[in-house]
Scaffold this motif. Structure first.
Motif, PDB file in Angstrom:
ATOM      1  N   ASP A  86       0.816  -1.219   0.000  1.00  7.06           N
ATOM      2  CA  ASP A  86       0.000   0.000   0.000  1.00  7.06           C
ATOM      3  C   ASP A  86       0.846   1.263   0.000  1.00  7.06           C
ATOM      4  N   ILE A  87       2.017   1.156   0.632  1.00 12.11           N
ATOM      5  CA  ILE A  87       2.838   2.358   0.835  1.00 12.11           C
ATOM      6  C   ILE A  87       4.278   2.033   0.432  1.00 12.11           C
ATOM      7  N   LEU A  88       4.874   2.943  -0.317  1.00 10.64           N
ATOM      8  CA  LEU A  88       6.291   2.794  -0.678  1.00 10.64           C
ATOM      9  C   LEU A  88       7.021   4.093  -0.339  1.00 10.64           C
ATOM     10  N   ILE A  89       8.022   3.969   0.514  1.00  9.93           N
ATOM     11  CA  ILE A  89       8.847   5.138   0.847  1.00  9.93           C
ATOM     12  C   ILE A  89      10.221   4.918   0.222  1.00  9.93           C
ATOM     13  N   ASN A  90      10.485   5.622  -0.856  1.00 10.83           N
ATOM     14  CA  ASN A  90      11.781   5.523  -1.533  1.00 10.83           C
ATOM     15  C   ASN A  90      12.764   6.438  -0.819  1.00 10.83           C
ATOM     16  N   ASN A  91      13.403   5.853   0.201  1.00  9.67           N
ATOM     17  CA  ASN A  91      14.223   6.664   1.102  1.00  9.67           C
ATOM     18  C   ASN A  91      15.715   6.359   1.012  1.00  9.67           C
ATOM     19  N   ALA A  92      16.078   5.144   0.551  1.00  9.26           N
ATOM     20  CA  ALA A  92      17.502   4.786   0.516  1.00  9.26           C
ATOM     21  C   ALA A  92      18.254   5.755  -0.384  1.00  9.26           C
ATOM     22  N   GLY A  93      19.425   6.165   0.057  1.00 15.82           N
ATOM     23  CA  GLY A  93      20.212   7.089  -0.759  1.00 15.82           C
ATOM     24  C   GLY A  93      21.600   7.260  -0.189  1.00 15.82           C
ATOM     25  N   ILE A  94      22.501   7.742  -1.037  1.00 20.32           N
ATOM     26  CA  ILE A  94      23.845   8.103  -0.574  1.00 20.32           C
ATOM     27  C   ILE A  94      24.192   9.471  -1.165  1.00 20.32           C
ATOM     28  N   THR A  95      25.046  10.192  -0.453  1.00 27.05           N
ATOM     29  CA  THR A  95      25.517  11.469  -1.033  1.00 27.05           C
ATOM     30  C   THR A  95      26.795  11.239  -1.828  1.00 27.05           C
ATOM     31  N   GLY A  96      27.602  10.259  -1.380  1.00 25.22           N
ATOM     32  CA  GLY A  96      28.936  10.115  -1.949  1.00 25.22           C
ATOM     33  C   GLY A  96      29.824  11.249  -1.437  1.00 25.22           C
ATOM     34  N   PRO A  97      31.113  11.183  -1.784  1.00 26.81           N
ATOM     35  CA  PRO A  97      32.031  12.231  -1.315  1.00 26.81           C
ATOM     36  C   PRO A  97      31.786  13.571  -2.004  1.00 26.81           C
ATOM     37  N   THR A  98      32.250  14.648  -1.369  1.00 28.16           N
ATOM     38  CA  THR A  98      32.097  15.971  -1.979  1.00 28.16           C
ATOM     39  C   THR A  98      33.326  16.296  -2.835  1.00 28.16           C
ATOM     40  N   GLY A  99      33.096  17.022  -3.913  1.00 30.43           N
ATOM     41  CA  GLY A  99      34.218  17.415  -4.772  1.00 30.43           C
ATOM     42  C   GLY A  99      33.716  17.998  -6.077  1.00 30.43           C
ATOM     43  N   VAL A 185       9.625  14.679  -1.108  1.00 31.61           N
ATOM     44  CA  VAL A 185       9.955  15.631  -0.032  1.00 31.61           C
ATOM     45  C   VAL A 185      11.405  16.080  -0.228  1.00 31.61           C
ATOM     46  N   THR A 186      11.679  17.322   0.157  1.00 35.11           N
ATOM     47  CA  THR A 186      13.026  17.872  -0.035  1.00 35.11           C
ATOM     48  C   THR A 186      13.587  18.396   1.285  1.00 35.11           C
ATOM     49  N   PRO A 187      14.166  17.485   2.081  1.00 36.12           N
ATOM     50  CA  PRO A 187      14.704  17.920   3.368  1.00 36.12           C
ATOM     51  C   PRO A 187      16.013  18.692   3.232  1.00 36.12           C
ATOM     52  N   ALA A 188      16.263  19.556   4.220  1.00 35.21           N
ATOM     53  CA  ALA A 188      17.596  20.122   4.417  1.00 35.21           C
ATOM     54  C   ALA A 188      18.353  19.152   5.327  1.00 35.21           C
ATOM     55  N   GLY A 189      19.551  19.513   5.730  1.00 34.50           N
ATOM     56  CA  GLY A 189      20.409  18.620   6.503  1.00 34.50           C
ATOM     57  C   GLY A 189      19.821  18.213   7.846  1.00 34.50           C
ATOM     58  N   ALA A 190      19.948  16.932   8.166  1.00 32.60           N
ATOM     59  CA  ALA A 190      19.567  16.395   9.477  1.00 32.60           C
ATOM     60  C   ALA A 190      20.724  15.536   9.961  1.00 32.60           C
ATOM     61  N   LYS A 191      20.830  15.415  11.286  1.00 34.51           N
ATOM     62  CA  LYS A 191      21.991  14.687  11.824  1.00 34.51           C
ATOM     63  C   LYS A 191      21.793  13.177  11.765  1.00 34.51           C
ATOM     64  N   GLU A 196      28.319  11.819   7.461  1.00 33.70           N
ATOM     65  CA  GLU A 196      29.719  11.356   7.530  1.00 33.70           C
ATOM     66  C   GLU A 196      30.328  11.161   6.146  1.00 33.70           C
ATOM     67  N   GLN A 197      29.483  11.089   5.109  1.00 35.55           N
ATOM     68  CA  GLN A 197      30.010  10.891   3.747  1.00 35.55           C
ATOM     69  C   GLN A 197      30.572  12.180   3.153  1.00 35.55           C
ATOM     70  N   MET A 198      30.226  13.320   3.760  1.00 36.99           N
ATOM     71  CA  MET A 198      30.627  14.620   3.190  1.00 36.99           C
ATOM     72  C   MET A 198      31.657  15.299   4.090  1.00 36.99           C
ATOM     73  N   SER A 199      32.367  16.286   3.539  1.00 37.64           N
ATOM     74  CA  SER A 199      33.357  16.995   4.351  1.00 37.64           C
ATOM     75  C   SER A 199      32.625  17.870   5.384  1.00 37.64           C
ATOM     76  N   LYS A 200      33.321  18.156   6.491  1.00 35.02           N
ATOM     77  CA  LYS A 200      32.732  18.992   7.560  1.00 35.02           C
ATOM     78  C   LYS A 200      32.394  20.381   7.022  1.00 35.02           C
ATOM     79  N   GLU A 201      33.262  20.915   6.151  1.00 29.39           N
ATOM     80  CA  GLU A 201      33.047  22.260   5.580  1.00 29.39           C
ATOM     81  C   GLU A 201      31.759  22.265   4.744  1.00 29.39           C
ATOM     82  N   HIS A 202      31.546  21.192   3.988  1.00 25.84           N
ATOM     83  CA  HIS A 202      30.355  21.104   3.146  1.00 25.84           C
ATOM     84  C   HIS A 202      29.094  21.113   4.023  1.00 25.84           C
TER      85      HIS A 202
END
Ligand SMILES: NC(=O)c1ccc[n+]([C@@H]2O[C@H](COP(=O)([O-])OP(=O)(O)OC[C@H]3O[C@@H](n4cnc5c(N)ncnc54)[C@H](O)[C@@H]3O)[C@@H](O)[C@H]2O)c1
Length: 250
Positions: A86-99, A185-191, A196-202
């Protein structure tokens, strides 16, 4: 925090990337609302920990790589032998490294789009026929504010999420004459661990763009997803719901 309850009695939900972070919290609220929940994740250890933590007879876990069409198809066929989805939440994802794009590893770039966009296609492609048969479905695609704004040094992630937004608009219209809603949905950053996949500066740069001046709390994300996934959301479809603390005002 007094959280609202959502009624998911009699519903079966698949939450991809349900082993941790946003997906795990959504699975928990769905269970609290009476749903049967199937969490998918590529990481077996995370699934085992999630099953232990949620400790519910209404929870099943399955190791699935959403970017592998055959694997997704076989798993869905197994489920729909005895259950509707009945319900599908397509939530899996990765950012990969920044560059920067011109230095980005070519295979990594493709992998990020493969998971964030093609993975969403794979799940919709295999599950929507079951929803059409039952004339009922609620799909929520977890995109990102990066897919609207485009984050510098995250071209693959921004492209994959922008693609998921385009997919949502197309599929929502294709299914609009049925009781099936497809929204993003378009979230901003959450902890969550994804940071951990991205640089601290990013991560700091992302946070500095948010007028609310803080990270999104996971339960705030889950509340929005729950409403979109509920029966009460019987009109909104093919739409993008912002949860970026004022960063994207469109
Ligand atoms: N946390 C944030 O700041 C943020 C912001 C915007 C959007 N998002 C999006 O929210 C979603 C959930 O992210 P999160 O923050 O909970 O991250 P997370 O890393 O905590 O969880 C993501 C889960 O997806 C799983 N996964 C990765 N690749 C997979 C694959 N190929 N097949 C199946 N499972 C796979 C991971 O194992 C992990 O358990 C992602 O799509 C992410 O892009 C997160």
């Amino acid at each position: 925090m007094n959280k609202n309850n959502f009624n998911f009695k009699g519903r079966t939900a698949i939450v991809t990337g349900g082993g941790q972070g946003f997906g795990l919290d959504v699975a928990k609220r769905f269970l609290e609302g009476g749903a049967k929940v199937i969490i998918w994740d590529i990481n077996q250890n995370l699934l085992d920990e999630a099953v232990k933590e949620l400790n519910s007879e209404n929870l099943t876990s399955q190791k699935v790589d959403i970017s592998n069409y055959k694997e997704v198809e076989e798993t869905v066929n197994g489920i729909t032998l005895n259950n509707n989805i009945d319900i599908l939440i397509n939530n899996a994802g990765i950012t990969g490294p920044t560059g920067p794009l011109w230095e980005y590893d070519v295979e990594m770039w493709k992998k990020i789009v493969d998971i964030n966009l093609v993975g969403t296609f794979n799940c919709c492609r295999t599950i929507v026929p079951n929803m059409i048969k039952n004339n009922y479905g609620r799909i929520v695609n977890v995109a990102s504010v990066a897919g609207k704004d485009g984050n510098a040094n995250a071209s693959a992630y921004s492209s994959g999420k922008a693609g998921a937004i385009g997919l949502t608009k197309s599929l929502g219209k294709e299914l609009a004459d049925k009781n099936i809603a497809v929204n993003a949905v378009t979230p901003a950053g959450a902890k969550t661990r994804i940071l951990e996949q991205m640089s601290k500066e990013h991560v700091q740069r992302m946070l500095s763009k948010v007028p609310r001046g803080r990270f999104l709390e996971i339960y705030e994300f889950t509340s929005l997803v729950c409403w979109l996934a509920s029966e009460e959301n019987s009109f909104s479809t093919a739409a993008v719901f912002d949860i970026s603390g004022g960063r994207s005002t469109y």
